[in-house]
Design an enzyme around this catalytic site. Structure first.
Site, PDB file in Angstrom:
ATOM      1  N   ARG A   4      14.321  30.521   5.251  1.00 56.49           N
ATOM      2  CA  ARG A   4      14.611  29.461   5.096  1.00 56.49           C
ATOM      3  C   ARG A   4      16.461  28.991   4.942  1.00 56.49           C
ATOM      4  NH1 ARG A   4       9.038  26.804   2.470  1.00 56.49           N
ATOM      5  NH2 ARG A   4       9.476  28.533   1.086  1.00 56.49           N
ATOM      6  N   LYS A  47      12.809  15.437 -10.673  1.00 55.43           N
ATOM      7  CA  LYS A  47      13.096  16.788  -9.463  1.00 55.43           C
ATOM      8  C   LYS A  47      14.017  16.255  -8.495  1.00 55.43           C
ATOM      9  CE  LYS A  47      12.408  20.125  -7.102  1.00 55.43           C
ATOM     10  NZ  LYS A  47      12.955  21.621  -7.595  1.00 55.43           N
ATOM     11  N   GLY A  84      31.257  30.935  -2.873  1.00 52.96           N
ATOM     12  CA  GLY A  84      30.614  31.207  -1.474  1.00 52.96           C
ATOM     13  C   GLY A  84      30.236  30.742  -0.552  1.00 52.96           C
ATOM     14  N   LYS A 127      16.931  19.938   2.034  1.00 49.29           N
ATOM     15  CA  LYS A 127      16.574  19.524   2.373  1.00 49.29           C
ATOM     16  C   LYS A 127      16.432  18.502   1.230  1.00 49.29           C
ATOM     17  CE  LYS A 127      11.681  20.876   1.080  1.00 49.29           C
ATOM     18  NZ  LYS A 127      11.451  20.171   0.740  1.00 49.29           N
ATOM     19  N   CYS A 177      14.847  24.314   0.021  1.00 55.46           N
ATOM     20  CA  CYS A 177      15.002  22.882  -1.171  1.00 55.46           C
ATOM     21  C   CYS A 177      15.422  22.382  -1.549  1.00 55.46           C
ATOM     22  CB  CYS A 177      14.523  23.566  -1.974  1.00 55.46           C
ATOM     23  SG  CYS A 177      12.345  24.020  -2.521  1.00 55.46           S
ATOM     24  N   PHE A 211       9.856  23.443 -10.859  1.00 54.04           N
ATOM     25  CA  PHE A 211      11.208  23.954 -10.903  1.00 54.04           C
ATOM     26  C   PHE A 211      11.702  25.188 -10.613  1.00 54.04           C
ATOM     27  CE2 PHE A 211      11.080  19.639 -13.417  1.00 54.04           C
ATOM     28  CZ  PHE A 211      11.865  18.830 -12.779  1.00 54.04           C
TER      29      PHE A 211
HETATM   30  N1  LIG Z   1       9.556  27.495  -2.491  1.00 53.55           N
HETATM   31  C1  LIG Z   1      10.609  26.762  -3.394  1.00 53.55           C
HETATM   32  O1  LIG Z   1      11.423  27.231  -4.075  1.00 53.55           O
HETATM   33  C2  LIG Z   1       9.882  25.576  -4.048  1.00 53.55           C
HETATM   34  C3  LIG Z   1      10.511  25.446  -5.774  1.00 53.55           C
HETATM   35  C4  LIG Z   1      10.095  24.163  -5.696  1.00 53.55           C
HETATM   36  C5  LIG Z   1       9.451  22.926  -5.243  1.00 53.55           C
HETATM   37  N2  LIG Z   1       8.892  23.531  -3.548  1.00 53.55           N
HETATM   38  C6  LIG Z   1       8.448  22.832  -3.220  1.00 53.55           C
HETATM   39  O2  LIG Z   1       7.194  22.735  -3.372  1.00 53.55           O
HETATM   40  C7  LIG Z   1       6.579  22.127  -1.468  1.00 53.55           C
HETATM   41  C8  LIG Z   1       6.065  23.421  -1.227  1.00 53.55           C
HETATM   42  O3  LIG Z   1       6.769  24.577  -0.798  1.00 53.55           O
HETATM   43  P1  LIG Z   1       6.501  25.782   0.091  1.00 53.55           P
HETATM   44  O4  LIG Z   1       8.210  26.839  -0.130  1.00 53.55           O
HETATM   45  O5  LIG Z   1       5.782  26.710  -1.056  1.00 53.55           O
HETATM   46  O6  LIG Z   1       6.738  25.752   1.226  1.00 53.55           O
HETATM   47  P2  LIG Z   1       5.632  26.254   2.233  1.00 53.55           P
HETATM   48  O7  LIG Z   1       5.880  26.470   3.791  1.00 53.55           O
HETATM   49  O8  LIG Z   1       5.716  28.058   1.691  1.00 53.55           O
HETATM   50  O9  LIG Z   1       4.137  26.475   1.749  1.00 53.55           O
HETATM   51  C9  LIG Z   1       3.579  25.507   2.161  1.00 53.55           C
HETATM   52  C10 LIG Z   1       1.702  26.190   2.473  1.00 53.55           C
HETATM   53  O10 LIG Z   1       0.859  24.893   2.635  1.00 53.55           O
HETATM   54  C11 LIG Z   1       0.275  25.177   3.668  1.00 53.55           C
HETATM   55  N3  LIG Z   1      -0.438  23.960   3.892  1.00 53.55           N
HETATM   56  C12 LIG Z   1       0.137  22.848   4.894  1.00 53.55           C
HETATM   57  N4  LIG Z   1      -0.845  22.366   5.161  1.00 53.55           N
HETATM   58  C13 LIG Z   1      -1.934  22.277   4.227  1.00 53.55           C
HETATM   59  C14 LIG Z   1      -3.376  21.865   4.269  1.00 53.55           C
HETATM   60  N5  LIG Z   1      -4.108  20.765   4.663  1.00 53.55           N
HETATM   61  N6  LIG Z   1      -4.465  22.798   3.571  1.00 53.55           N
HETATM   62  C15 LIG Z   1      -4.175  23.758   3.216  1.00 53.55           C
HETATM   63  N7  LIG Z   1      -2.744  24.404   2.943  1.00 53.55           N
HETATM   64  C16 LIG Z   1      -2.187  24.352   3.654  1.00 53.55           C
HETATM   65  C17 LIG Z   1       0.831  26.134   4.506  1.00 53.55           C
HETATM   66  O11 LIG Z   1       0.222  26.992   5.587  1.00 53.55           O
HETATM   67  C18 LIG Z   1       1.499  26.958   3.863  1.00 53.55           C
HETATM   68  O12 LIG Z   1       1.553  28.149   3.588  1.00 53.55           O
HETATM   69  C19 LIG Z   1       7.469  21.741  -0.765  1.00 53.55           C
HETATM   70  O13 LIG Z   1       7.705  20.209  -1.370  1.00 53.55           O
HETATM   71  C20 LIG Z   1       8.615  22.195  -1.909  1.00 53.55           C
HETATM   72  O14 LIG Z   1       9.956  21.335  -1.966  1.00 53.55           O
HETATM   73  C21 LIG Z   1       9.183  24.621  -3.379  1.00 53.55           C
END
Ligand SMILES: NC(=O)c1ccc[n+]([C@@H]2O[C@H](COP(=O)([O-])OP(=O)(O)OC[C@H]3O[C@@H](n4cnc5c(N)ncnc54)[C@H](O)[C@@H]3O)[C@@H](O)[C@H]2O)c1
Length: 470
Positions: free
Chosen positions: A351, A228, A277, A287, A284, A175
């Site tokens: 993003r 979530k 705004g 999607k 997140c 979260f």
């Molecule tokens: N960004 C946020 O604030 C946030 C918060 C909560 C949950 N999430 C969730 O977490 C997940 C990741 O989000 P993110 O923003 O970190 O995405 P991101 O794209 O920043 O990170 C994903 C990473 O995984 C790596 N990757 C992909 N396949 C791989 C593999 N087979 N082996 C090793 N590395 C691999 C990619 O190179 C990339 O660096 C999503 O499901 C998102 O919804 C994100």
């Protein structure tokens, strides 16, 4: 007692804490936004973490202590835990699996063109882990995934690894909010543990209980996955609600900030996520909302309300663009200062940011752009390189010099603190189009600007506040 992020940083870095809890061996797949914060914070909590990341350049930077994202406190956590030997980054999946009892899946789940979650990265991790299992492992989804994804992970691993391999798949949704991710991870509001076996549940409880003091929701894997998605759908709904209210405020010449504050003082409503705004963006909420709508429709559940939340959000940028045209009439050859390119402050993440739509639209309309953002410019530059009609400024004041209008797309504190009289003196025409309601009409009027906002009523050349009907 709950420790603050800075107190945690001062804690002894032994693997065993004073209560006899021993740090766990953790693997993390994906060191992007969520994975990197997860890896660094779990190391900070005393666990030994090996993070596998596909991007070799990112691994090199992270191994050298250089964060790949802008996130307060992360650089310090990286440095301390790399030095303590509790955190390693690798491109080799086998190193992360071999060195761990618990494997977190933190890879991306981007939207597909039909709005569903693209689970290719998750499936690839399942396929990668399967042949590497060398004893019991707990595989934990941290990526945000549609309910029942864990079952597919389990079946995939079982098919490839054979029935004799021991493992569980659990869900531990994340979260954290970008911009305060480290603090959110180390001082969470709640932890949701979705586990269908006692062994998985107790491993995750032990992982967190030693260092985090907050409500823990113990539930099934599928329920945790769904929590979530439902949480993000609610947050999105709250934002679209206040944005509808803000349109009404515009029409009635009422100040949405005051309305939001007064509504939010009711504890049943709460003050967070009531900022009118440009709506919700980022990687997140849009999607996750879209993925939930698709799952619901697959099950024949009427989610018209959520579709409307999405539609309202998608219309926010058009409303801002209409305000820019209302302020400037013809855009051809007008110089526009754009302040803010990230989807929210305190991050470099672009993003799903409004800038990705607004910048090309303004260029197509013939405007010349001067862009400034404290952290997001390198990422925007990679998409929209500088040319004779688009420049990236070193400071906000450089961006506004000789501009016909200033457009605010992100509510960085740095912009809120600008000396408005100085800004006015630098601009060719003193016009602000405020996509984040960063300023109040009173201060704007005192500084002598025309002001167009999303929910404050506009301050137009007649110097009277008027309701807008655009
Ligand atoms: N960004 C946020 O604030 C946030 C918060 C909560 C949950 N999430 C969730 O977490 C997940 C990741 O989000 P993110 O923003 O970190 O995405 P991101 O794209 O920043 O990170 C994903 C990473 O995984 C790596 N990757 C992909 N396949 C791989 C593999 N087979 N082996 C090793 N590395 C691999 C990619 O190179 C990339 O660096 C999503 O499901 C998102 O919804 C994100």
């Amino acid at each position: 007692m709950r420790l603050t992020a800075s107190e945690l940083l001062r804690q002894p870095r032994d693997r065993e804490d004073g209560n006899g809890h021993v740090g766990r061996r953790v693997g993390v797949f994906g060191a992007g936004y969520a994975g990197l914060v997860t890896a660094a914070c779990l190391a900070e909590m005393g666990h030994t973490v090996v993070a596998a990341e596909k991007d070799a350049e990112a691994v090199a930077r992270l191994s050298a202590g250089e964060p790949t994202i802008h996130e307060p406190g992360l650089r310090e956590l990286l440095a301390a835990n790399l030095e303590a030997g509790r955190l390693k980054f690798t491109t080799r999946a086998e190193d992360a699996v071999g060195a761990s009892d618990i494997v977190f899946v933190c890879v991306g789940t981007p939207p597909r063109s039909d709005g569903r979650a693209d689970l290719c990265q998750v499936e690839e991790v399942a396929r990668t882990i399967a042949p590497l299992l060398d004893g019991y492992k707990l595989i934990v989804e941290k990526s945000t995934v549609p309910a029942r994804t864990a079952r597919w992970i389990e079946w995939t691993i079982r098919r490839l690894a054979g029935s004799e391999r021991e493992f569980d798949v659990a869900s531990n949704p994340e979260f954290l909010r970008e911009g305060s991710a480290v603090r959110d991870f180390l001082e969470p509001d709640r932890i949701v543990i979705g586990a269908d076996s006692a062994r998985a549940r107790s491993l995750l409880l032990e992982l967190y209980k030693a260092s985090v003091d907050c409500p823990i929701v113990l539930t099934s894997v599928t329920t945790a996955e769904f929590i979530k998605q439902a949480a993000n759908a609610f947050l999105a709904s709250k934002i679209s609600f206040i944005n509808v209210v803000s349109d009404l405020c515009d029409a009635l010449d009422v100040d949405v900030t005051t309305v939001a504050r007064a509504i939010g003082l009711d504890p049943r409503i709460g003050r967070h996520f009531l900022k009118a705004g440009l709506g919700f963006g980022g990687s997140c909420l849009p999607k996750d909302l879209s993925a939930l709508i698709n799952v619901a429709e697959d099950h024949g559940v009427d989610v018209g309300m959520l579709r409307e939340v999405e539609r309202i959000n998608n219309a926010r940028i058009e409303r801002l663009l209409a305000k820019i045209e209302r302020a400037l009439w013809v855009l051809q050859h007008k110089v526009i200062a754009v302040l803010g390119v990230t989807f929210k402050p305190d991050t470099d993440d672009i993003r799903g940011a409004p800038s990705l739509t607004v910048v090309p639209w303004l260029r197509a309309a013939g405007a010349d752009l001067r862009i400034f953002d404290p952290a997001g410019m390198p990422k925007l530059k990679a998409l929209f390189p500088a040319d004779d009609r688009l420049t990236y400024a070193a400071t906000p004041l450089e961006a506004v010099r000789d501009a016909n209008a200033l457009v605010v797309l992100t509510d960085w504190d740095e912009f809120r603190l600008l000396d408005l009289k100085l800004v006015r003196s630098l601009m060719r025409t003193p016009i602000i189009v405020d996509g984040r309601n960063l300023f109040t009409p009173a201060e704007i009027q005192a500084a002598g600007f025309e002001y167009y906002s999303l929910g404050h009523g506009d301050v137009t050349p007649s110097a009277e506040r008027q309701g807008t009907r655009i």
